[in-house]
Design a protein around this motif. Structure first.
Motif, PDB file in Angstrom:
ATOM      1  N   UNK A  29     -24.282  25.315  -8.542  1.00  0.00           N
ATOM      2  CA  UNK A  29     -23.329  25.125  -9.634  1.00  0.00           C
ATOM      3  C   UNK A  29     -22.094  24.391  -9.098  1.00  0.00           C
ATOM      4  N   UNK A  30     -21.602  23.412  -9.871  1.00  0.00           N
ATOM      5  CA  UNK A  30     -20.427  22.652  -9.460  1.00  0.00           C
ATOM      6  C   UNK A  30     -20.806  21.443  -8.619  1.00  0.00           C
ATOM      7  N   UNK A  31     -19.819  20.938  -7.878  1.00  0.00           N
ATOM      8  CA  UNK A  31     -20.069  19.811  -6.983  1.00  0.00           C
ATOM      9  C   UNK A  31     -20.141  18.463  -7.662  1.00  0.00           C
ATOM     10  N   UNK A  32     -19.575  18.330  -8.863  1.00  0.00           N
ATOM     11  CA  UNK A  32     -19.609  17.026  -9.547  1.00  0.00           C
ATOM     12  C   UNK A  32     -18.858  15.964  -8.735  1.00  0.00           C
ATOM     13  N   UNK A  33     -19.327  14.731  -8.814  1.00  0.00           N
ATOM     14  CA  UNK A  33     -18.665  13.603  -8.145  1.00  0.00           C
ATOM     15  C   UNK A  33     -17.591  13.023  -9.051  1.00  0.00           C
ATOM     16  N   UNK A  34     -16.461  12.667  -8.460  1.00  0.00           N
ATOM     17  CA  UNK A  34     -15.348  12.060  -9.195  1.00  0.00           C
ATOM     18  C   UNK A  34     -14.968  10.765  -8.476  1.00  0.00           C
ATOM     19  N   UNK A  35     -14.720   9.717  -9.254  1.00  0.00           N
ATOM     20  CA  UNK A  35     -14.335   8.429  -8.684  1.00  0.00           C
ATOM     21  C   UNK A  35     -13.137   7.862  -9.447  1.00  0.00           C
ATOM     22  N   UNK A  36     -12.300   7.140  -8.727  1.00  0.00           N
ATOM     23  CA  UNK A  36     -11.277   6.308  -9.357  1.00  0.00           C
ATOM     24  C   UNK A  36     -11.269   4.954  -8.648  1.00  0.00           C
ATOM     25  N   UNK A  37     -10.885   3.931  -9.381  1.00  0.00           N
ATOM     26  CA  UNK A  37     -10.732   2.599  -8.813  1.00  0.00           C
ATOM     27  C   UNK A  37      -9.339   2.514  -8.190  1.00  0.00           C
ATOM     28  N   UNK A  38      -9.268   2.588  -6.861  1.00  0.00           N
ATOM     29  CA  UNK A  38      -7.980   2.531  -6.179  1.00  0.00           C
ATOM     30  C   UNK A  38      -7.232   1.253  -6.460  1.00  0.00           C
ATOM     31  N   UNK A  39      -7.962   0.145  -6.662  1.00  0.00           N
ATOM     32  CA  UNK A  39      -7.303  -1.119  -6.975  1.00  0.00           C
ATOM     33  C   UNK A  39      -6.652  -1.058  -8.353  1.00  0.00           C
ATOM     34  N   UNK A  40      -7.324  -0.405  -9.311  1.00  0.00           N
ATOM     35  CA  UNK A  40      -6.754  -0.279 -10.662  1.00  0.00           C
ATOM     36  C   UNK A  40      -5.503   0.587 -10.633  1.00  0.00           C
ATOM     37  N   UNK A  41      -5.530   1.653  -9.830  1.00  0.00           N
ATOM     38  CA  UNK A  41      -4.344   2.511  -9.713  1.00  0.00           C
ATOM     39  C   UNK A  41      -3.218   1.739  -9.045  1.00  0.00           C
ATOM     40  N   UNK A  42      -3.526   0.980  -7.995  1.00  0.00           N
ATOM     41  CA  UNK A  42      -2.495   0.187  -7.329  1.00  0.00           C
ATOM     42  C   UNK A  42      -1.890  -0.833  -8.281  1.00  0.00           C
ATOM     43  N   UNK A  75      -6.996   8.497  15.340  1.00  0.00           N
ATOM     44  CA  UNK A  75      -5.720   8.368  14.647  1.00  0.00           C
ATOM     45  C   UNK A  75      -5.476   6.908  14.282  1.00  0.00           C
ATOM     46  N   UNK A  76      -4.911   6.698  13.123  1.00  0.00           N
ATOM     47  CA  UNK A  76      -4.588   5.334  12.696  1.00  0.00           C
ATOM     48  C   UNK A  76      -3.303   5.355  11.884  1.00  0.00           C
ATOM     49  N   UNK A  77      -2.389   4.456  12.216  1.00  0.00           N
ATOM     50  CA  UNK A  77      -1.117   4.301  11.525  1.00  0.00           C
ATOM     51  C   UNK A  77      -1.176   3.030  10.690  1.00  0.00           C
ATOM     52  N   UNK A  78      -1.136   3.180   9.369  1.00  0.00           N
ATOM     53  CA  UNK A  78      -1.271   2.017   8.485  1.00  0.00           C
ATOM     54  C   UNK A  78      -0.730   2.368   7.110  1.00  0.00           C
ATOM     55  N   UNK A  79      -0.330   1.365   6.323  1.00  0.00           N
ATOM     56  CA  UNK A  79       0.116   1.636   4.951  1.00  0.00           C
ATOM     57  C   UNK A  79      -1.042   2.136   4.081  1.00  0.00           C
ATOM     58  N   UNK A  80      -0.723   2.868   3.042  1.00  0.00           N
ATOM     59  CA  UNK A  80      -1.739   3.362   2.107  1.00  0.00           C
ATOM     60  C   UNK A  80      -2.323   2.214   1.290  1.00  0.00           C
ATOM     61  N   UNK A  81      -1.507   1.241   0.932  1.00  0.00           N
ATOM     62  CA  UNK A  81      -1.971   0.057   0.200  1.00  0.00           C
ATOM     63  C   UNK A  81      -1.830  -1.153   1.116  1.00  0.00           C
ATOM     64  N   UNK A  82      -2.935  -1.849   1.354  1.00  0.00           N
ATOM     65  CA  UNK A  82      -2.912  -3.068   2.168  1.00  0.00           C
ATOM     66  C   UNK A  82      -3.083  -4.289   1.266  1.00  0.00           C
ATOM     67  N   UNK A  83      -2.340  -5.345   1.575  1.00  0.00           N
ATOM     68  CA  UNK A  83      -2.425  -6.596   0.829  1.00  0.00           C
ATOM     69  C   UNK A  83      -3.074  -7.664   1.706  1.00  0.00           C
ATOM     70  N   UNK A  84      -3.782  -8.590   1.063  1.00  0.00           N
ATOM     71  CA  UNK A  84      -4.366  -9.692   1.825  1.00  0.00           C
ATOM     72  C   UNK A  84      -3.349 -10.816   1.992  1.00  0.00           C
ATOM     73  N   UNK A  85      -3.814 -11.944   2.520  1.00  0.00           N
ATOM     74  CA  UNK A  85      -2.911 -13.040   2.865  1.00  0.00           C
ATOM     75  C   UNK A  85      -2.212 -13.654   1.658  1.00  0.00           C
ATOM     76  N   UNK A  86      -2.761 -13.453   0.455  1.00  0.00           N
ATOM     77  CA  UNK A  86      -2.138 -14.034  -0.746  1.00  0.00           C
ATOM     78  C   UNK A  86      -1.525 -12.960  -1.641  1.00  0.00           C
ATOM     79  N   UNK A  87      -1.385 -11.735  -1.126  1.00  0.00           N
ATOM     80  CA  UNK A  87      -0.685 -10.700  -1.862  1.00  0.00           C
ATOM     81  C   UNK A  87      -1.528  -9.847  -2.780  1.00  0.00           C
ATOM     82  N   UNK A  88      -2.861 -10.004  -2.743  1.00  0.00           N
ATOM     83  CA  UNK A  88      -3.735  -9.166  -3.553  1.00  0.00           C
ATOM     84  C   UNK A  88      -4.054  -7.872  -2.806  1.00  0.00           C
TER      85      UNK A  88
END
Length: 387
Positions: free
Chosen positions: A236-249, A280-293
């Protein structure tokens, strides 16, 4: 009509417009196309991209010329369009170059051509809770390259797909993942078993709920694709949940630009530690590419270390972080469904955040297998299938 540029590539290029004229200037050649577009090509660029067998090894299609070995003030002795419509350049040092018009147009760098290329690049299709889930058939993907290509394009552009009809024998996942490329091994193995166990080395291997996250944000390069294959799901339980991180960003960028900016600029450390490893990794939560996407979301609250920001930045970071997590809980973004035996998720782990509701192991068994394939392998396989 498709044309090929001597040994410059393995691909062919459509003849969008024929060459209609050539004008040699002091440091460049002006090409006029039949559709009236004018493209300048500097001498250095043309010589650097000469596709002849002296400059490009015909077996690997890789360049052997280094531009530093050519005179910086190199000029042309003659430039013309030959009988087959190719641009021919005779250089003053005696070298000759011949450029296919399809290849040349595909790489022209006048403003109009560059804008045209940018407009033609694949674009992420953002989604919310009303996503029509792309579903594919296992046998078709294993036996039909056209079906395989459609699946991979959906993974690339949408970032979340489901495959049905997958055999439920342990290890079956490996076969379909290898239709893309080799599997990326991690400290959890080549294939990892997602099931509750007493000596768990990750919260994923418990019956707890898992909040929305990306896998292995503790690595310099997060895995590109994640596969989760259901072998048994009787609990019982264990449903999968997804969100589009790009849409939230994107929504955050529009609704709260200061928080968006903070999550792009202030790095956060993620840590994955057990008895035998410490990543361990130190990085921003949102990364942008070379053109800002937006190109990557890095998030797993249960793998996050204490924030290490300046006194002035700390309130700004907490405000942005709280806002981002709150948005992942909003119904407008969330897709929730139960995975059944023989079904498999394949999603972009650097874009699509996934979660799992808690389940009760006393009510039945729950056994998933997972693996990773890097995003580069997906993109390479698409290009090979397309050509």
């Amino acid at each position: 009509m498709n044309t090929a540029a001597a040994f410059a590539d393995f691909r062919t290029y459509p003849l969008i417009s024929a060459l209609s004229g050539v004008q040699a200037l002091a440091d460049r050649i002006l090409v006029t196309w039949a559709d009236t577009r004018i493209s300048p090509f500097h001498h250095q660029w043309l010589r650097d991209n000469c596709p002849c067998p002296q400059c490009v090894y015909t077996v690997t299609r890789e360049q052997v010329l280094e531009i530093v070995d050519v005179a910086e003030d190199l000029t042309t002795a003659n430039a013309r369009v030959d009988a087959e419509g190719c641009l021919c350049v005779d250089w003053q040092d005696g070298h000759q170059s011949r450029f296919d018009p399809g290849w040349l147009r595909a790489h022209a760098y006048d403003d109009e051509s560059r804008a045209e290329r940018r407009a033609g690049k694949p674009k992420s299709r953002l989604w919310k809770s009303d996503l029509p889930l792309p579903v594919f058939d296992y046998q078709a993907l294993m036996n039909d390259n056209d079906a395989l290509l459609q699946w991979l394009l959906a993974v690339r552009d949408i970032g979340l797909t489901q495959v049905r009809g997958v055999p439920t024998e342990p290890g079956s996942l490996k076969l379909i993942a290898q239709r893309i490329s080799f599997i990326r091994e991690s400290n959890f193995g080549v294939l990892f078993n997602v099931q509750s166990k007493a000596d768990a080395d990750s919260n994923a291997y418990t019956a707890f709920n898992l909040p929305l996250h990306s896998d292995l944000p503790t690595r310099e390069l997060q895995p590109g694709l994640q596969f989760l294959h259901c072998l048994v799901n009787d609990a019982d339980g264990g449903e999968s949940i997804f969100v589009d991180g790009f849409a939230i960003a994107q929504a955050l960028r529009e609704e709260d630009p200061e928080s968006f900016k903070a999550l792009c600029e202030i790095p956060v450390e993620f840590r994955n530690k057990d008895r035998h490893s410490d990543y361990r990794c130190l990085a921003p939560i949102i990364a942008l590419d070379a053109v800002g996407h937006v190109s990557e979301i890095r998030m797993a609250n249960f793998l996050r270390g204490p924030f290490d920001a300046s006194v002035d930045e700390m309130p700004r970071l907490y405000r942005a972080y709280r806002r981002f997590i709150a948005m992942t809980r909003e119904a407008r973004f969330r897709v929730m469904t139960r995975l059944n035996p023989g079904e498999m998720w394949c999603f972009d782990n650097r874009r699509t955040l996934h979660a799992r509701n808690a389940f009760d192991p006393a009510t039945g068994a729950r056994h998933f297998q997972g693996c990773y394939v890097d995003r580069d392998e997906l993109l390479s396989r698409i290009l090979v299938l397309q050509r």
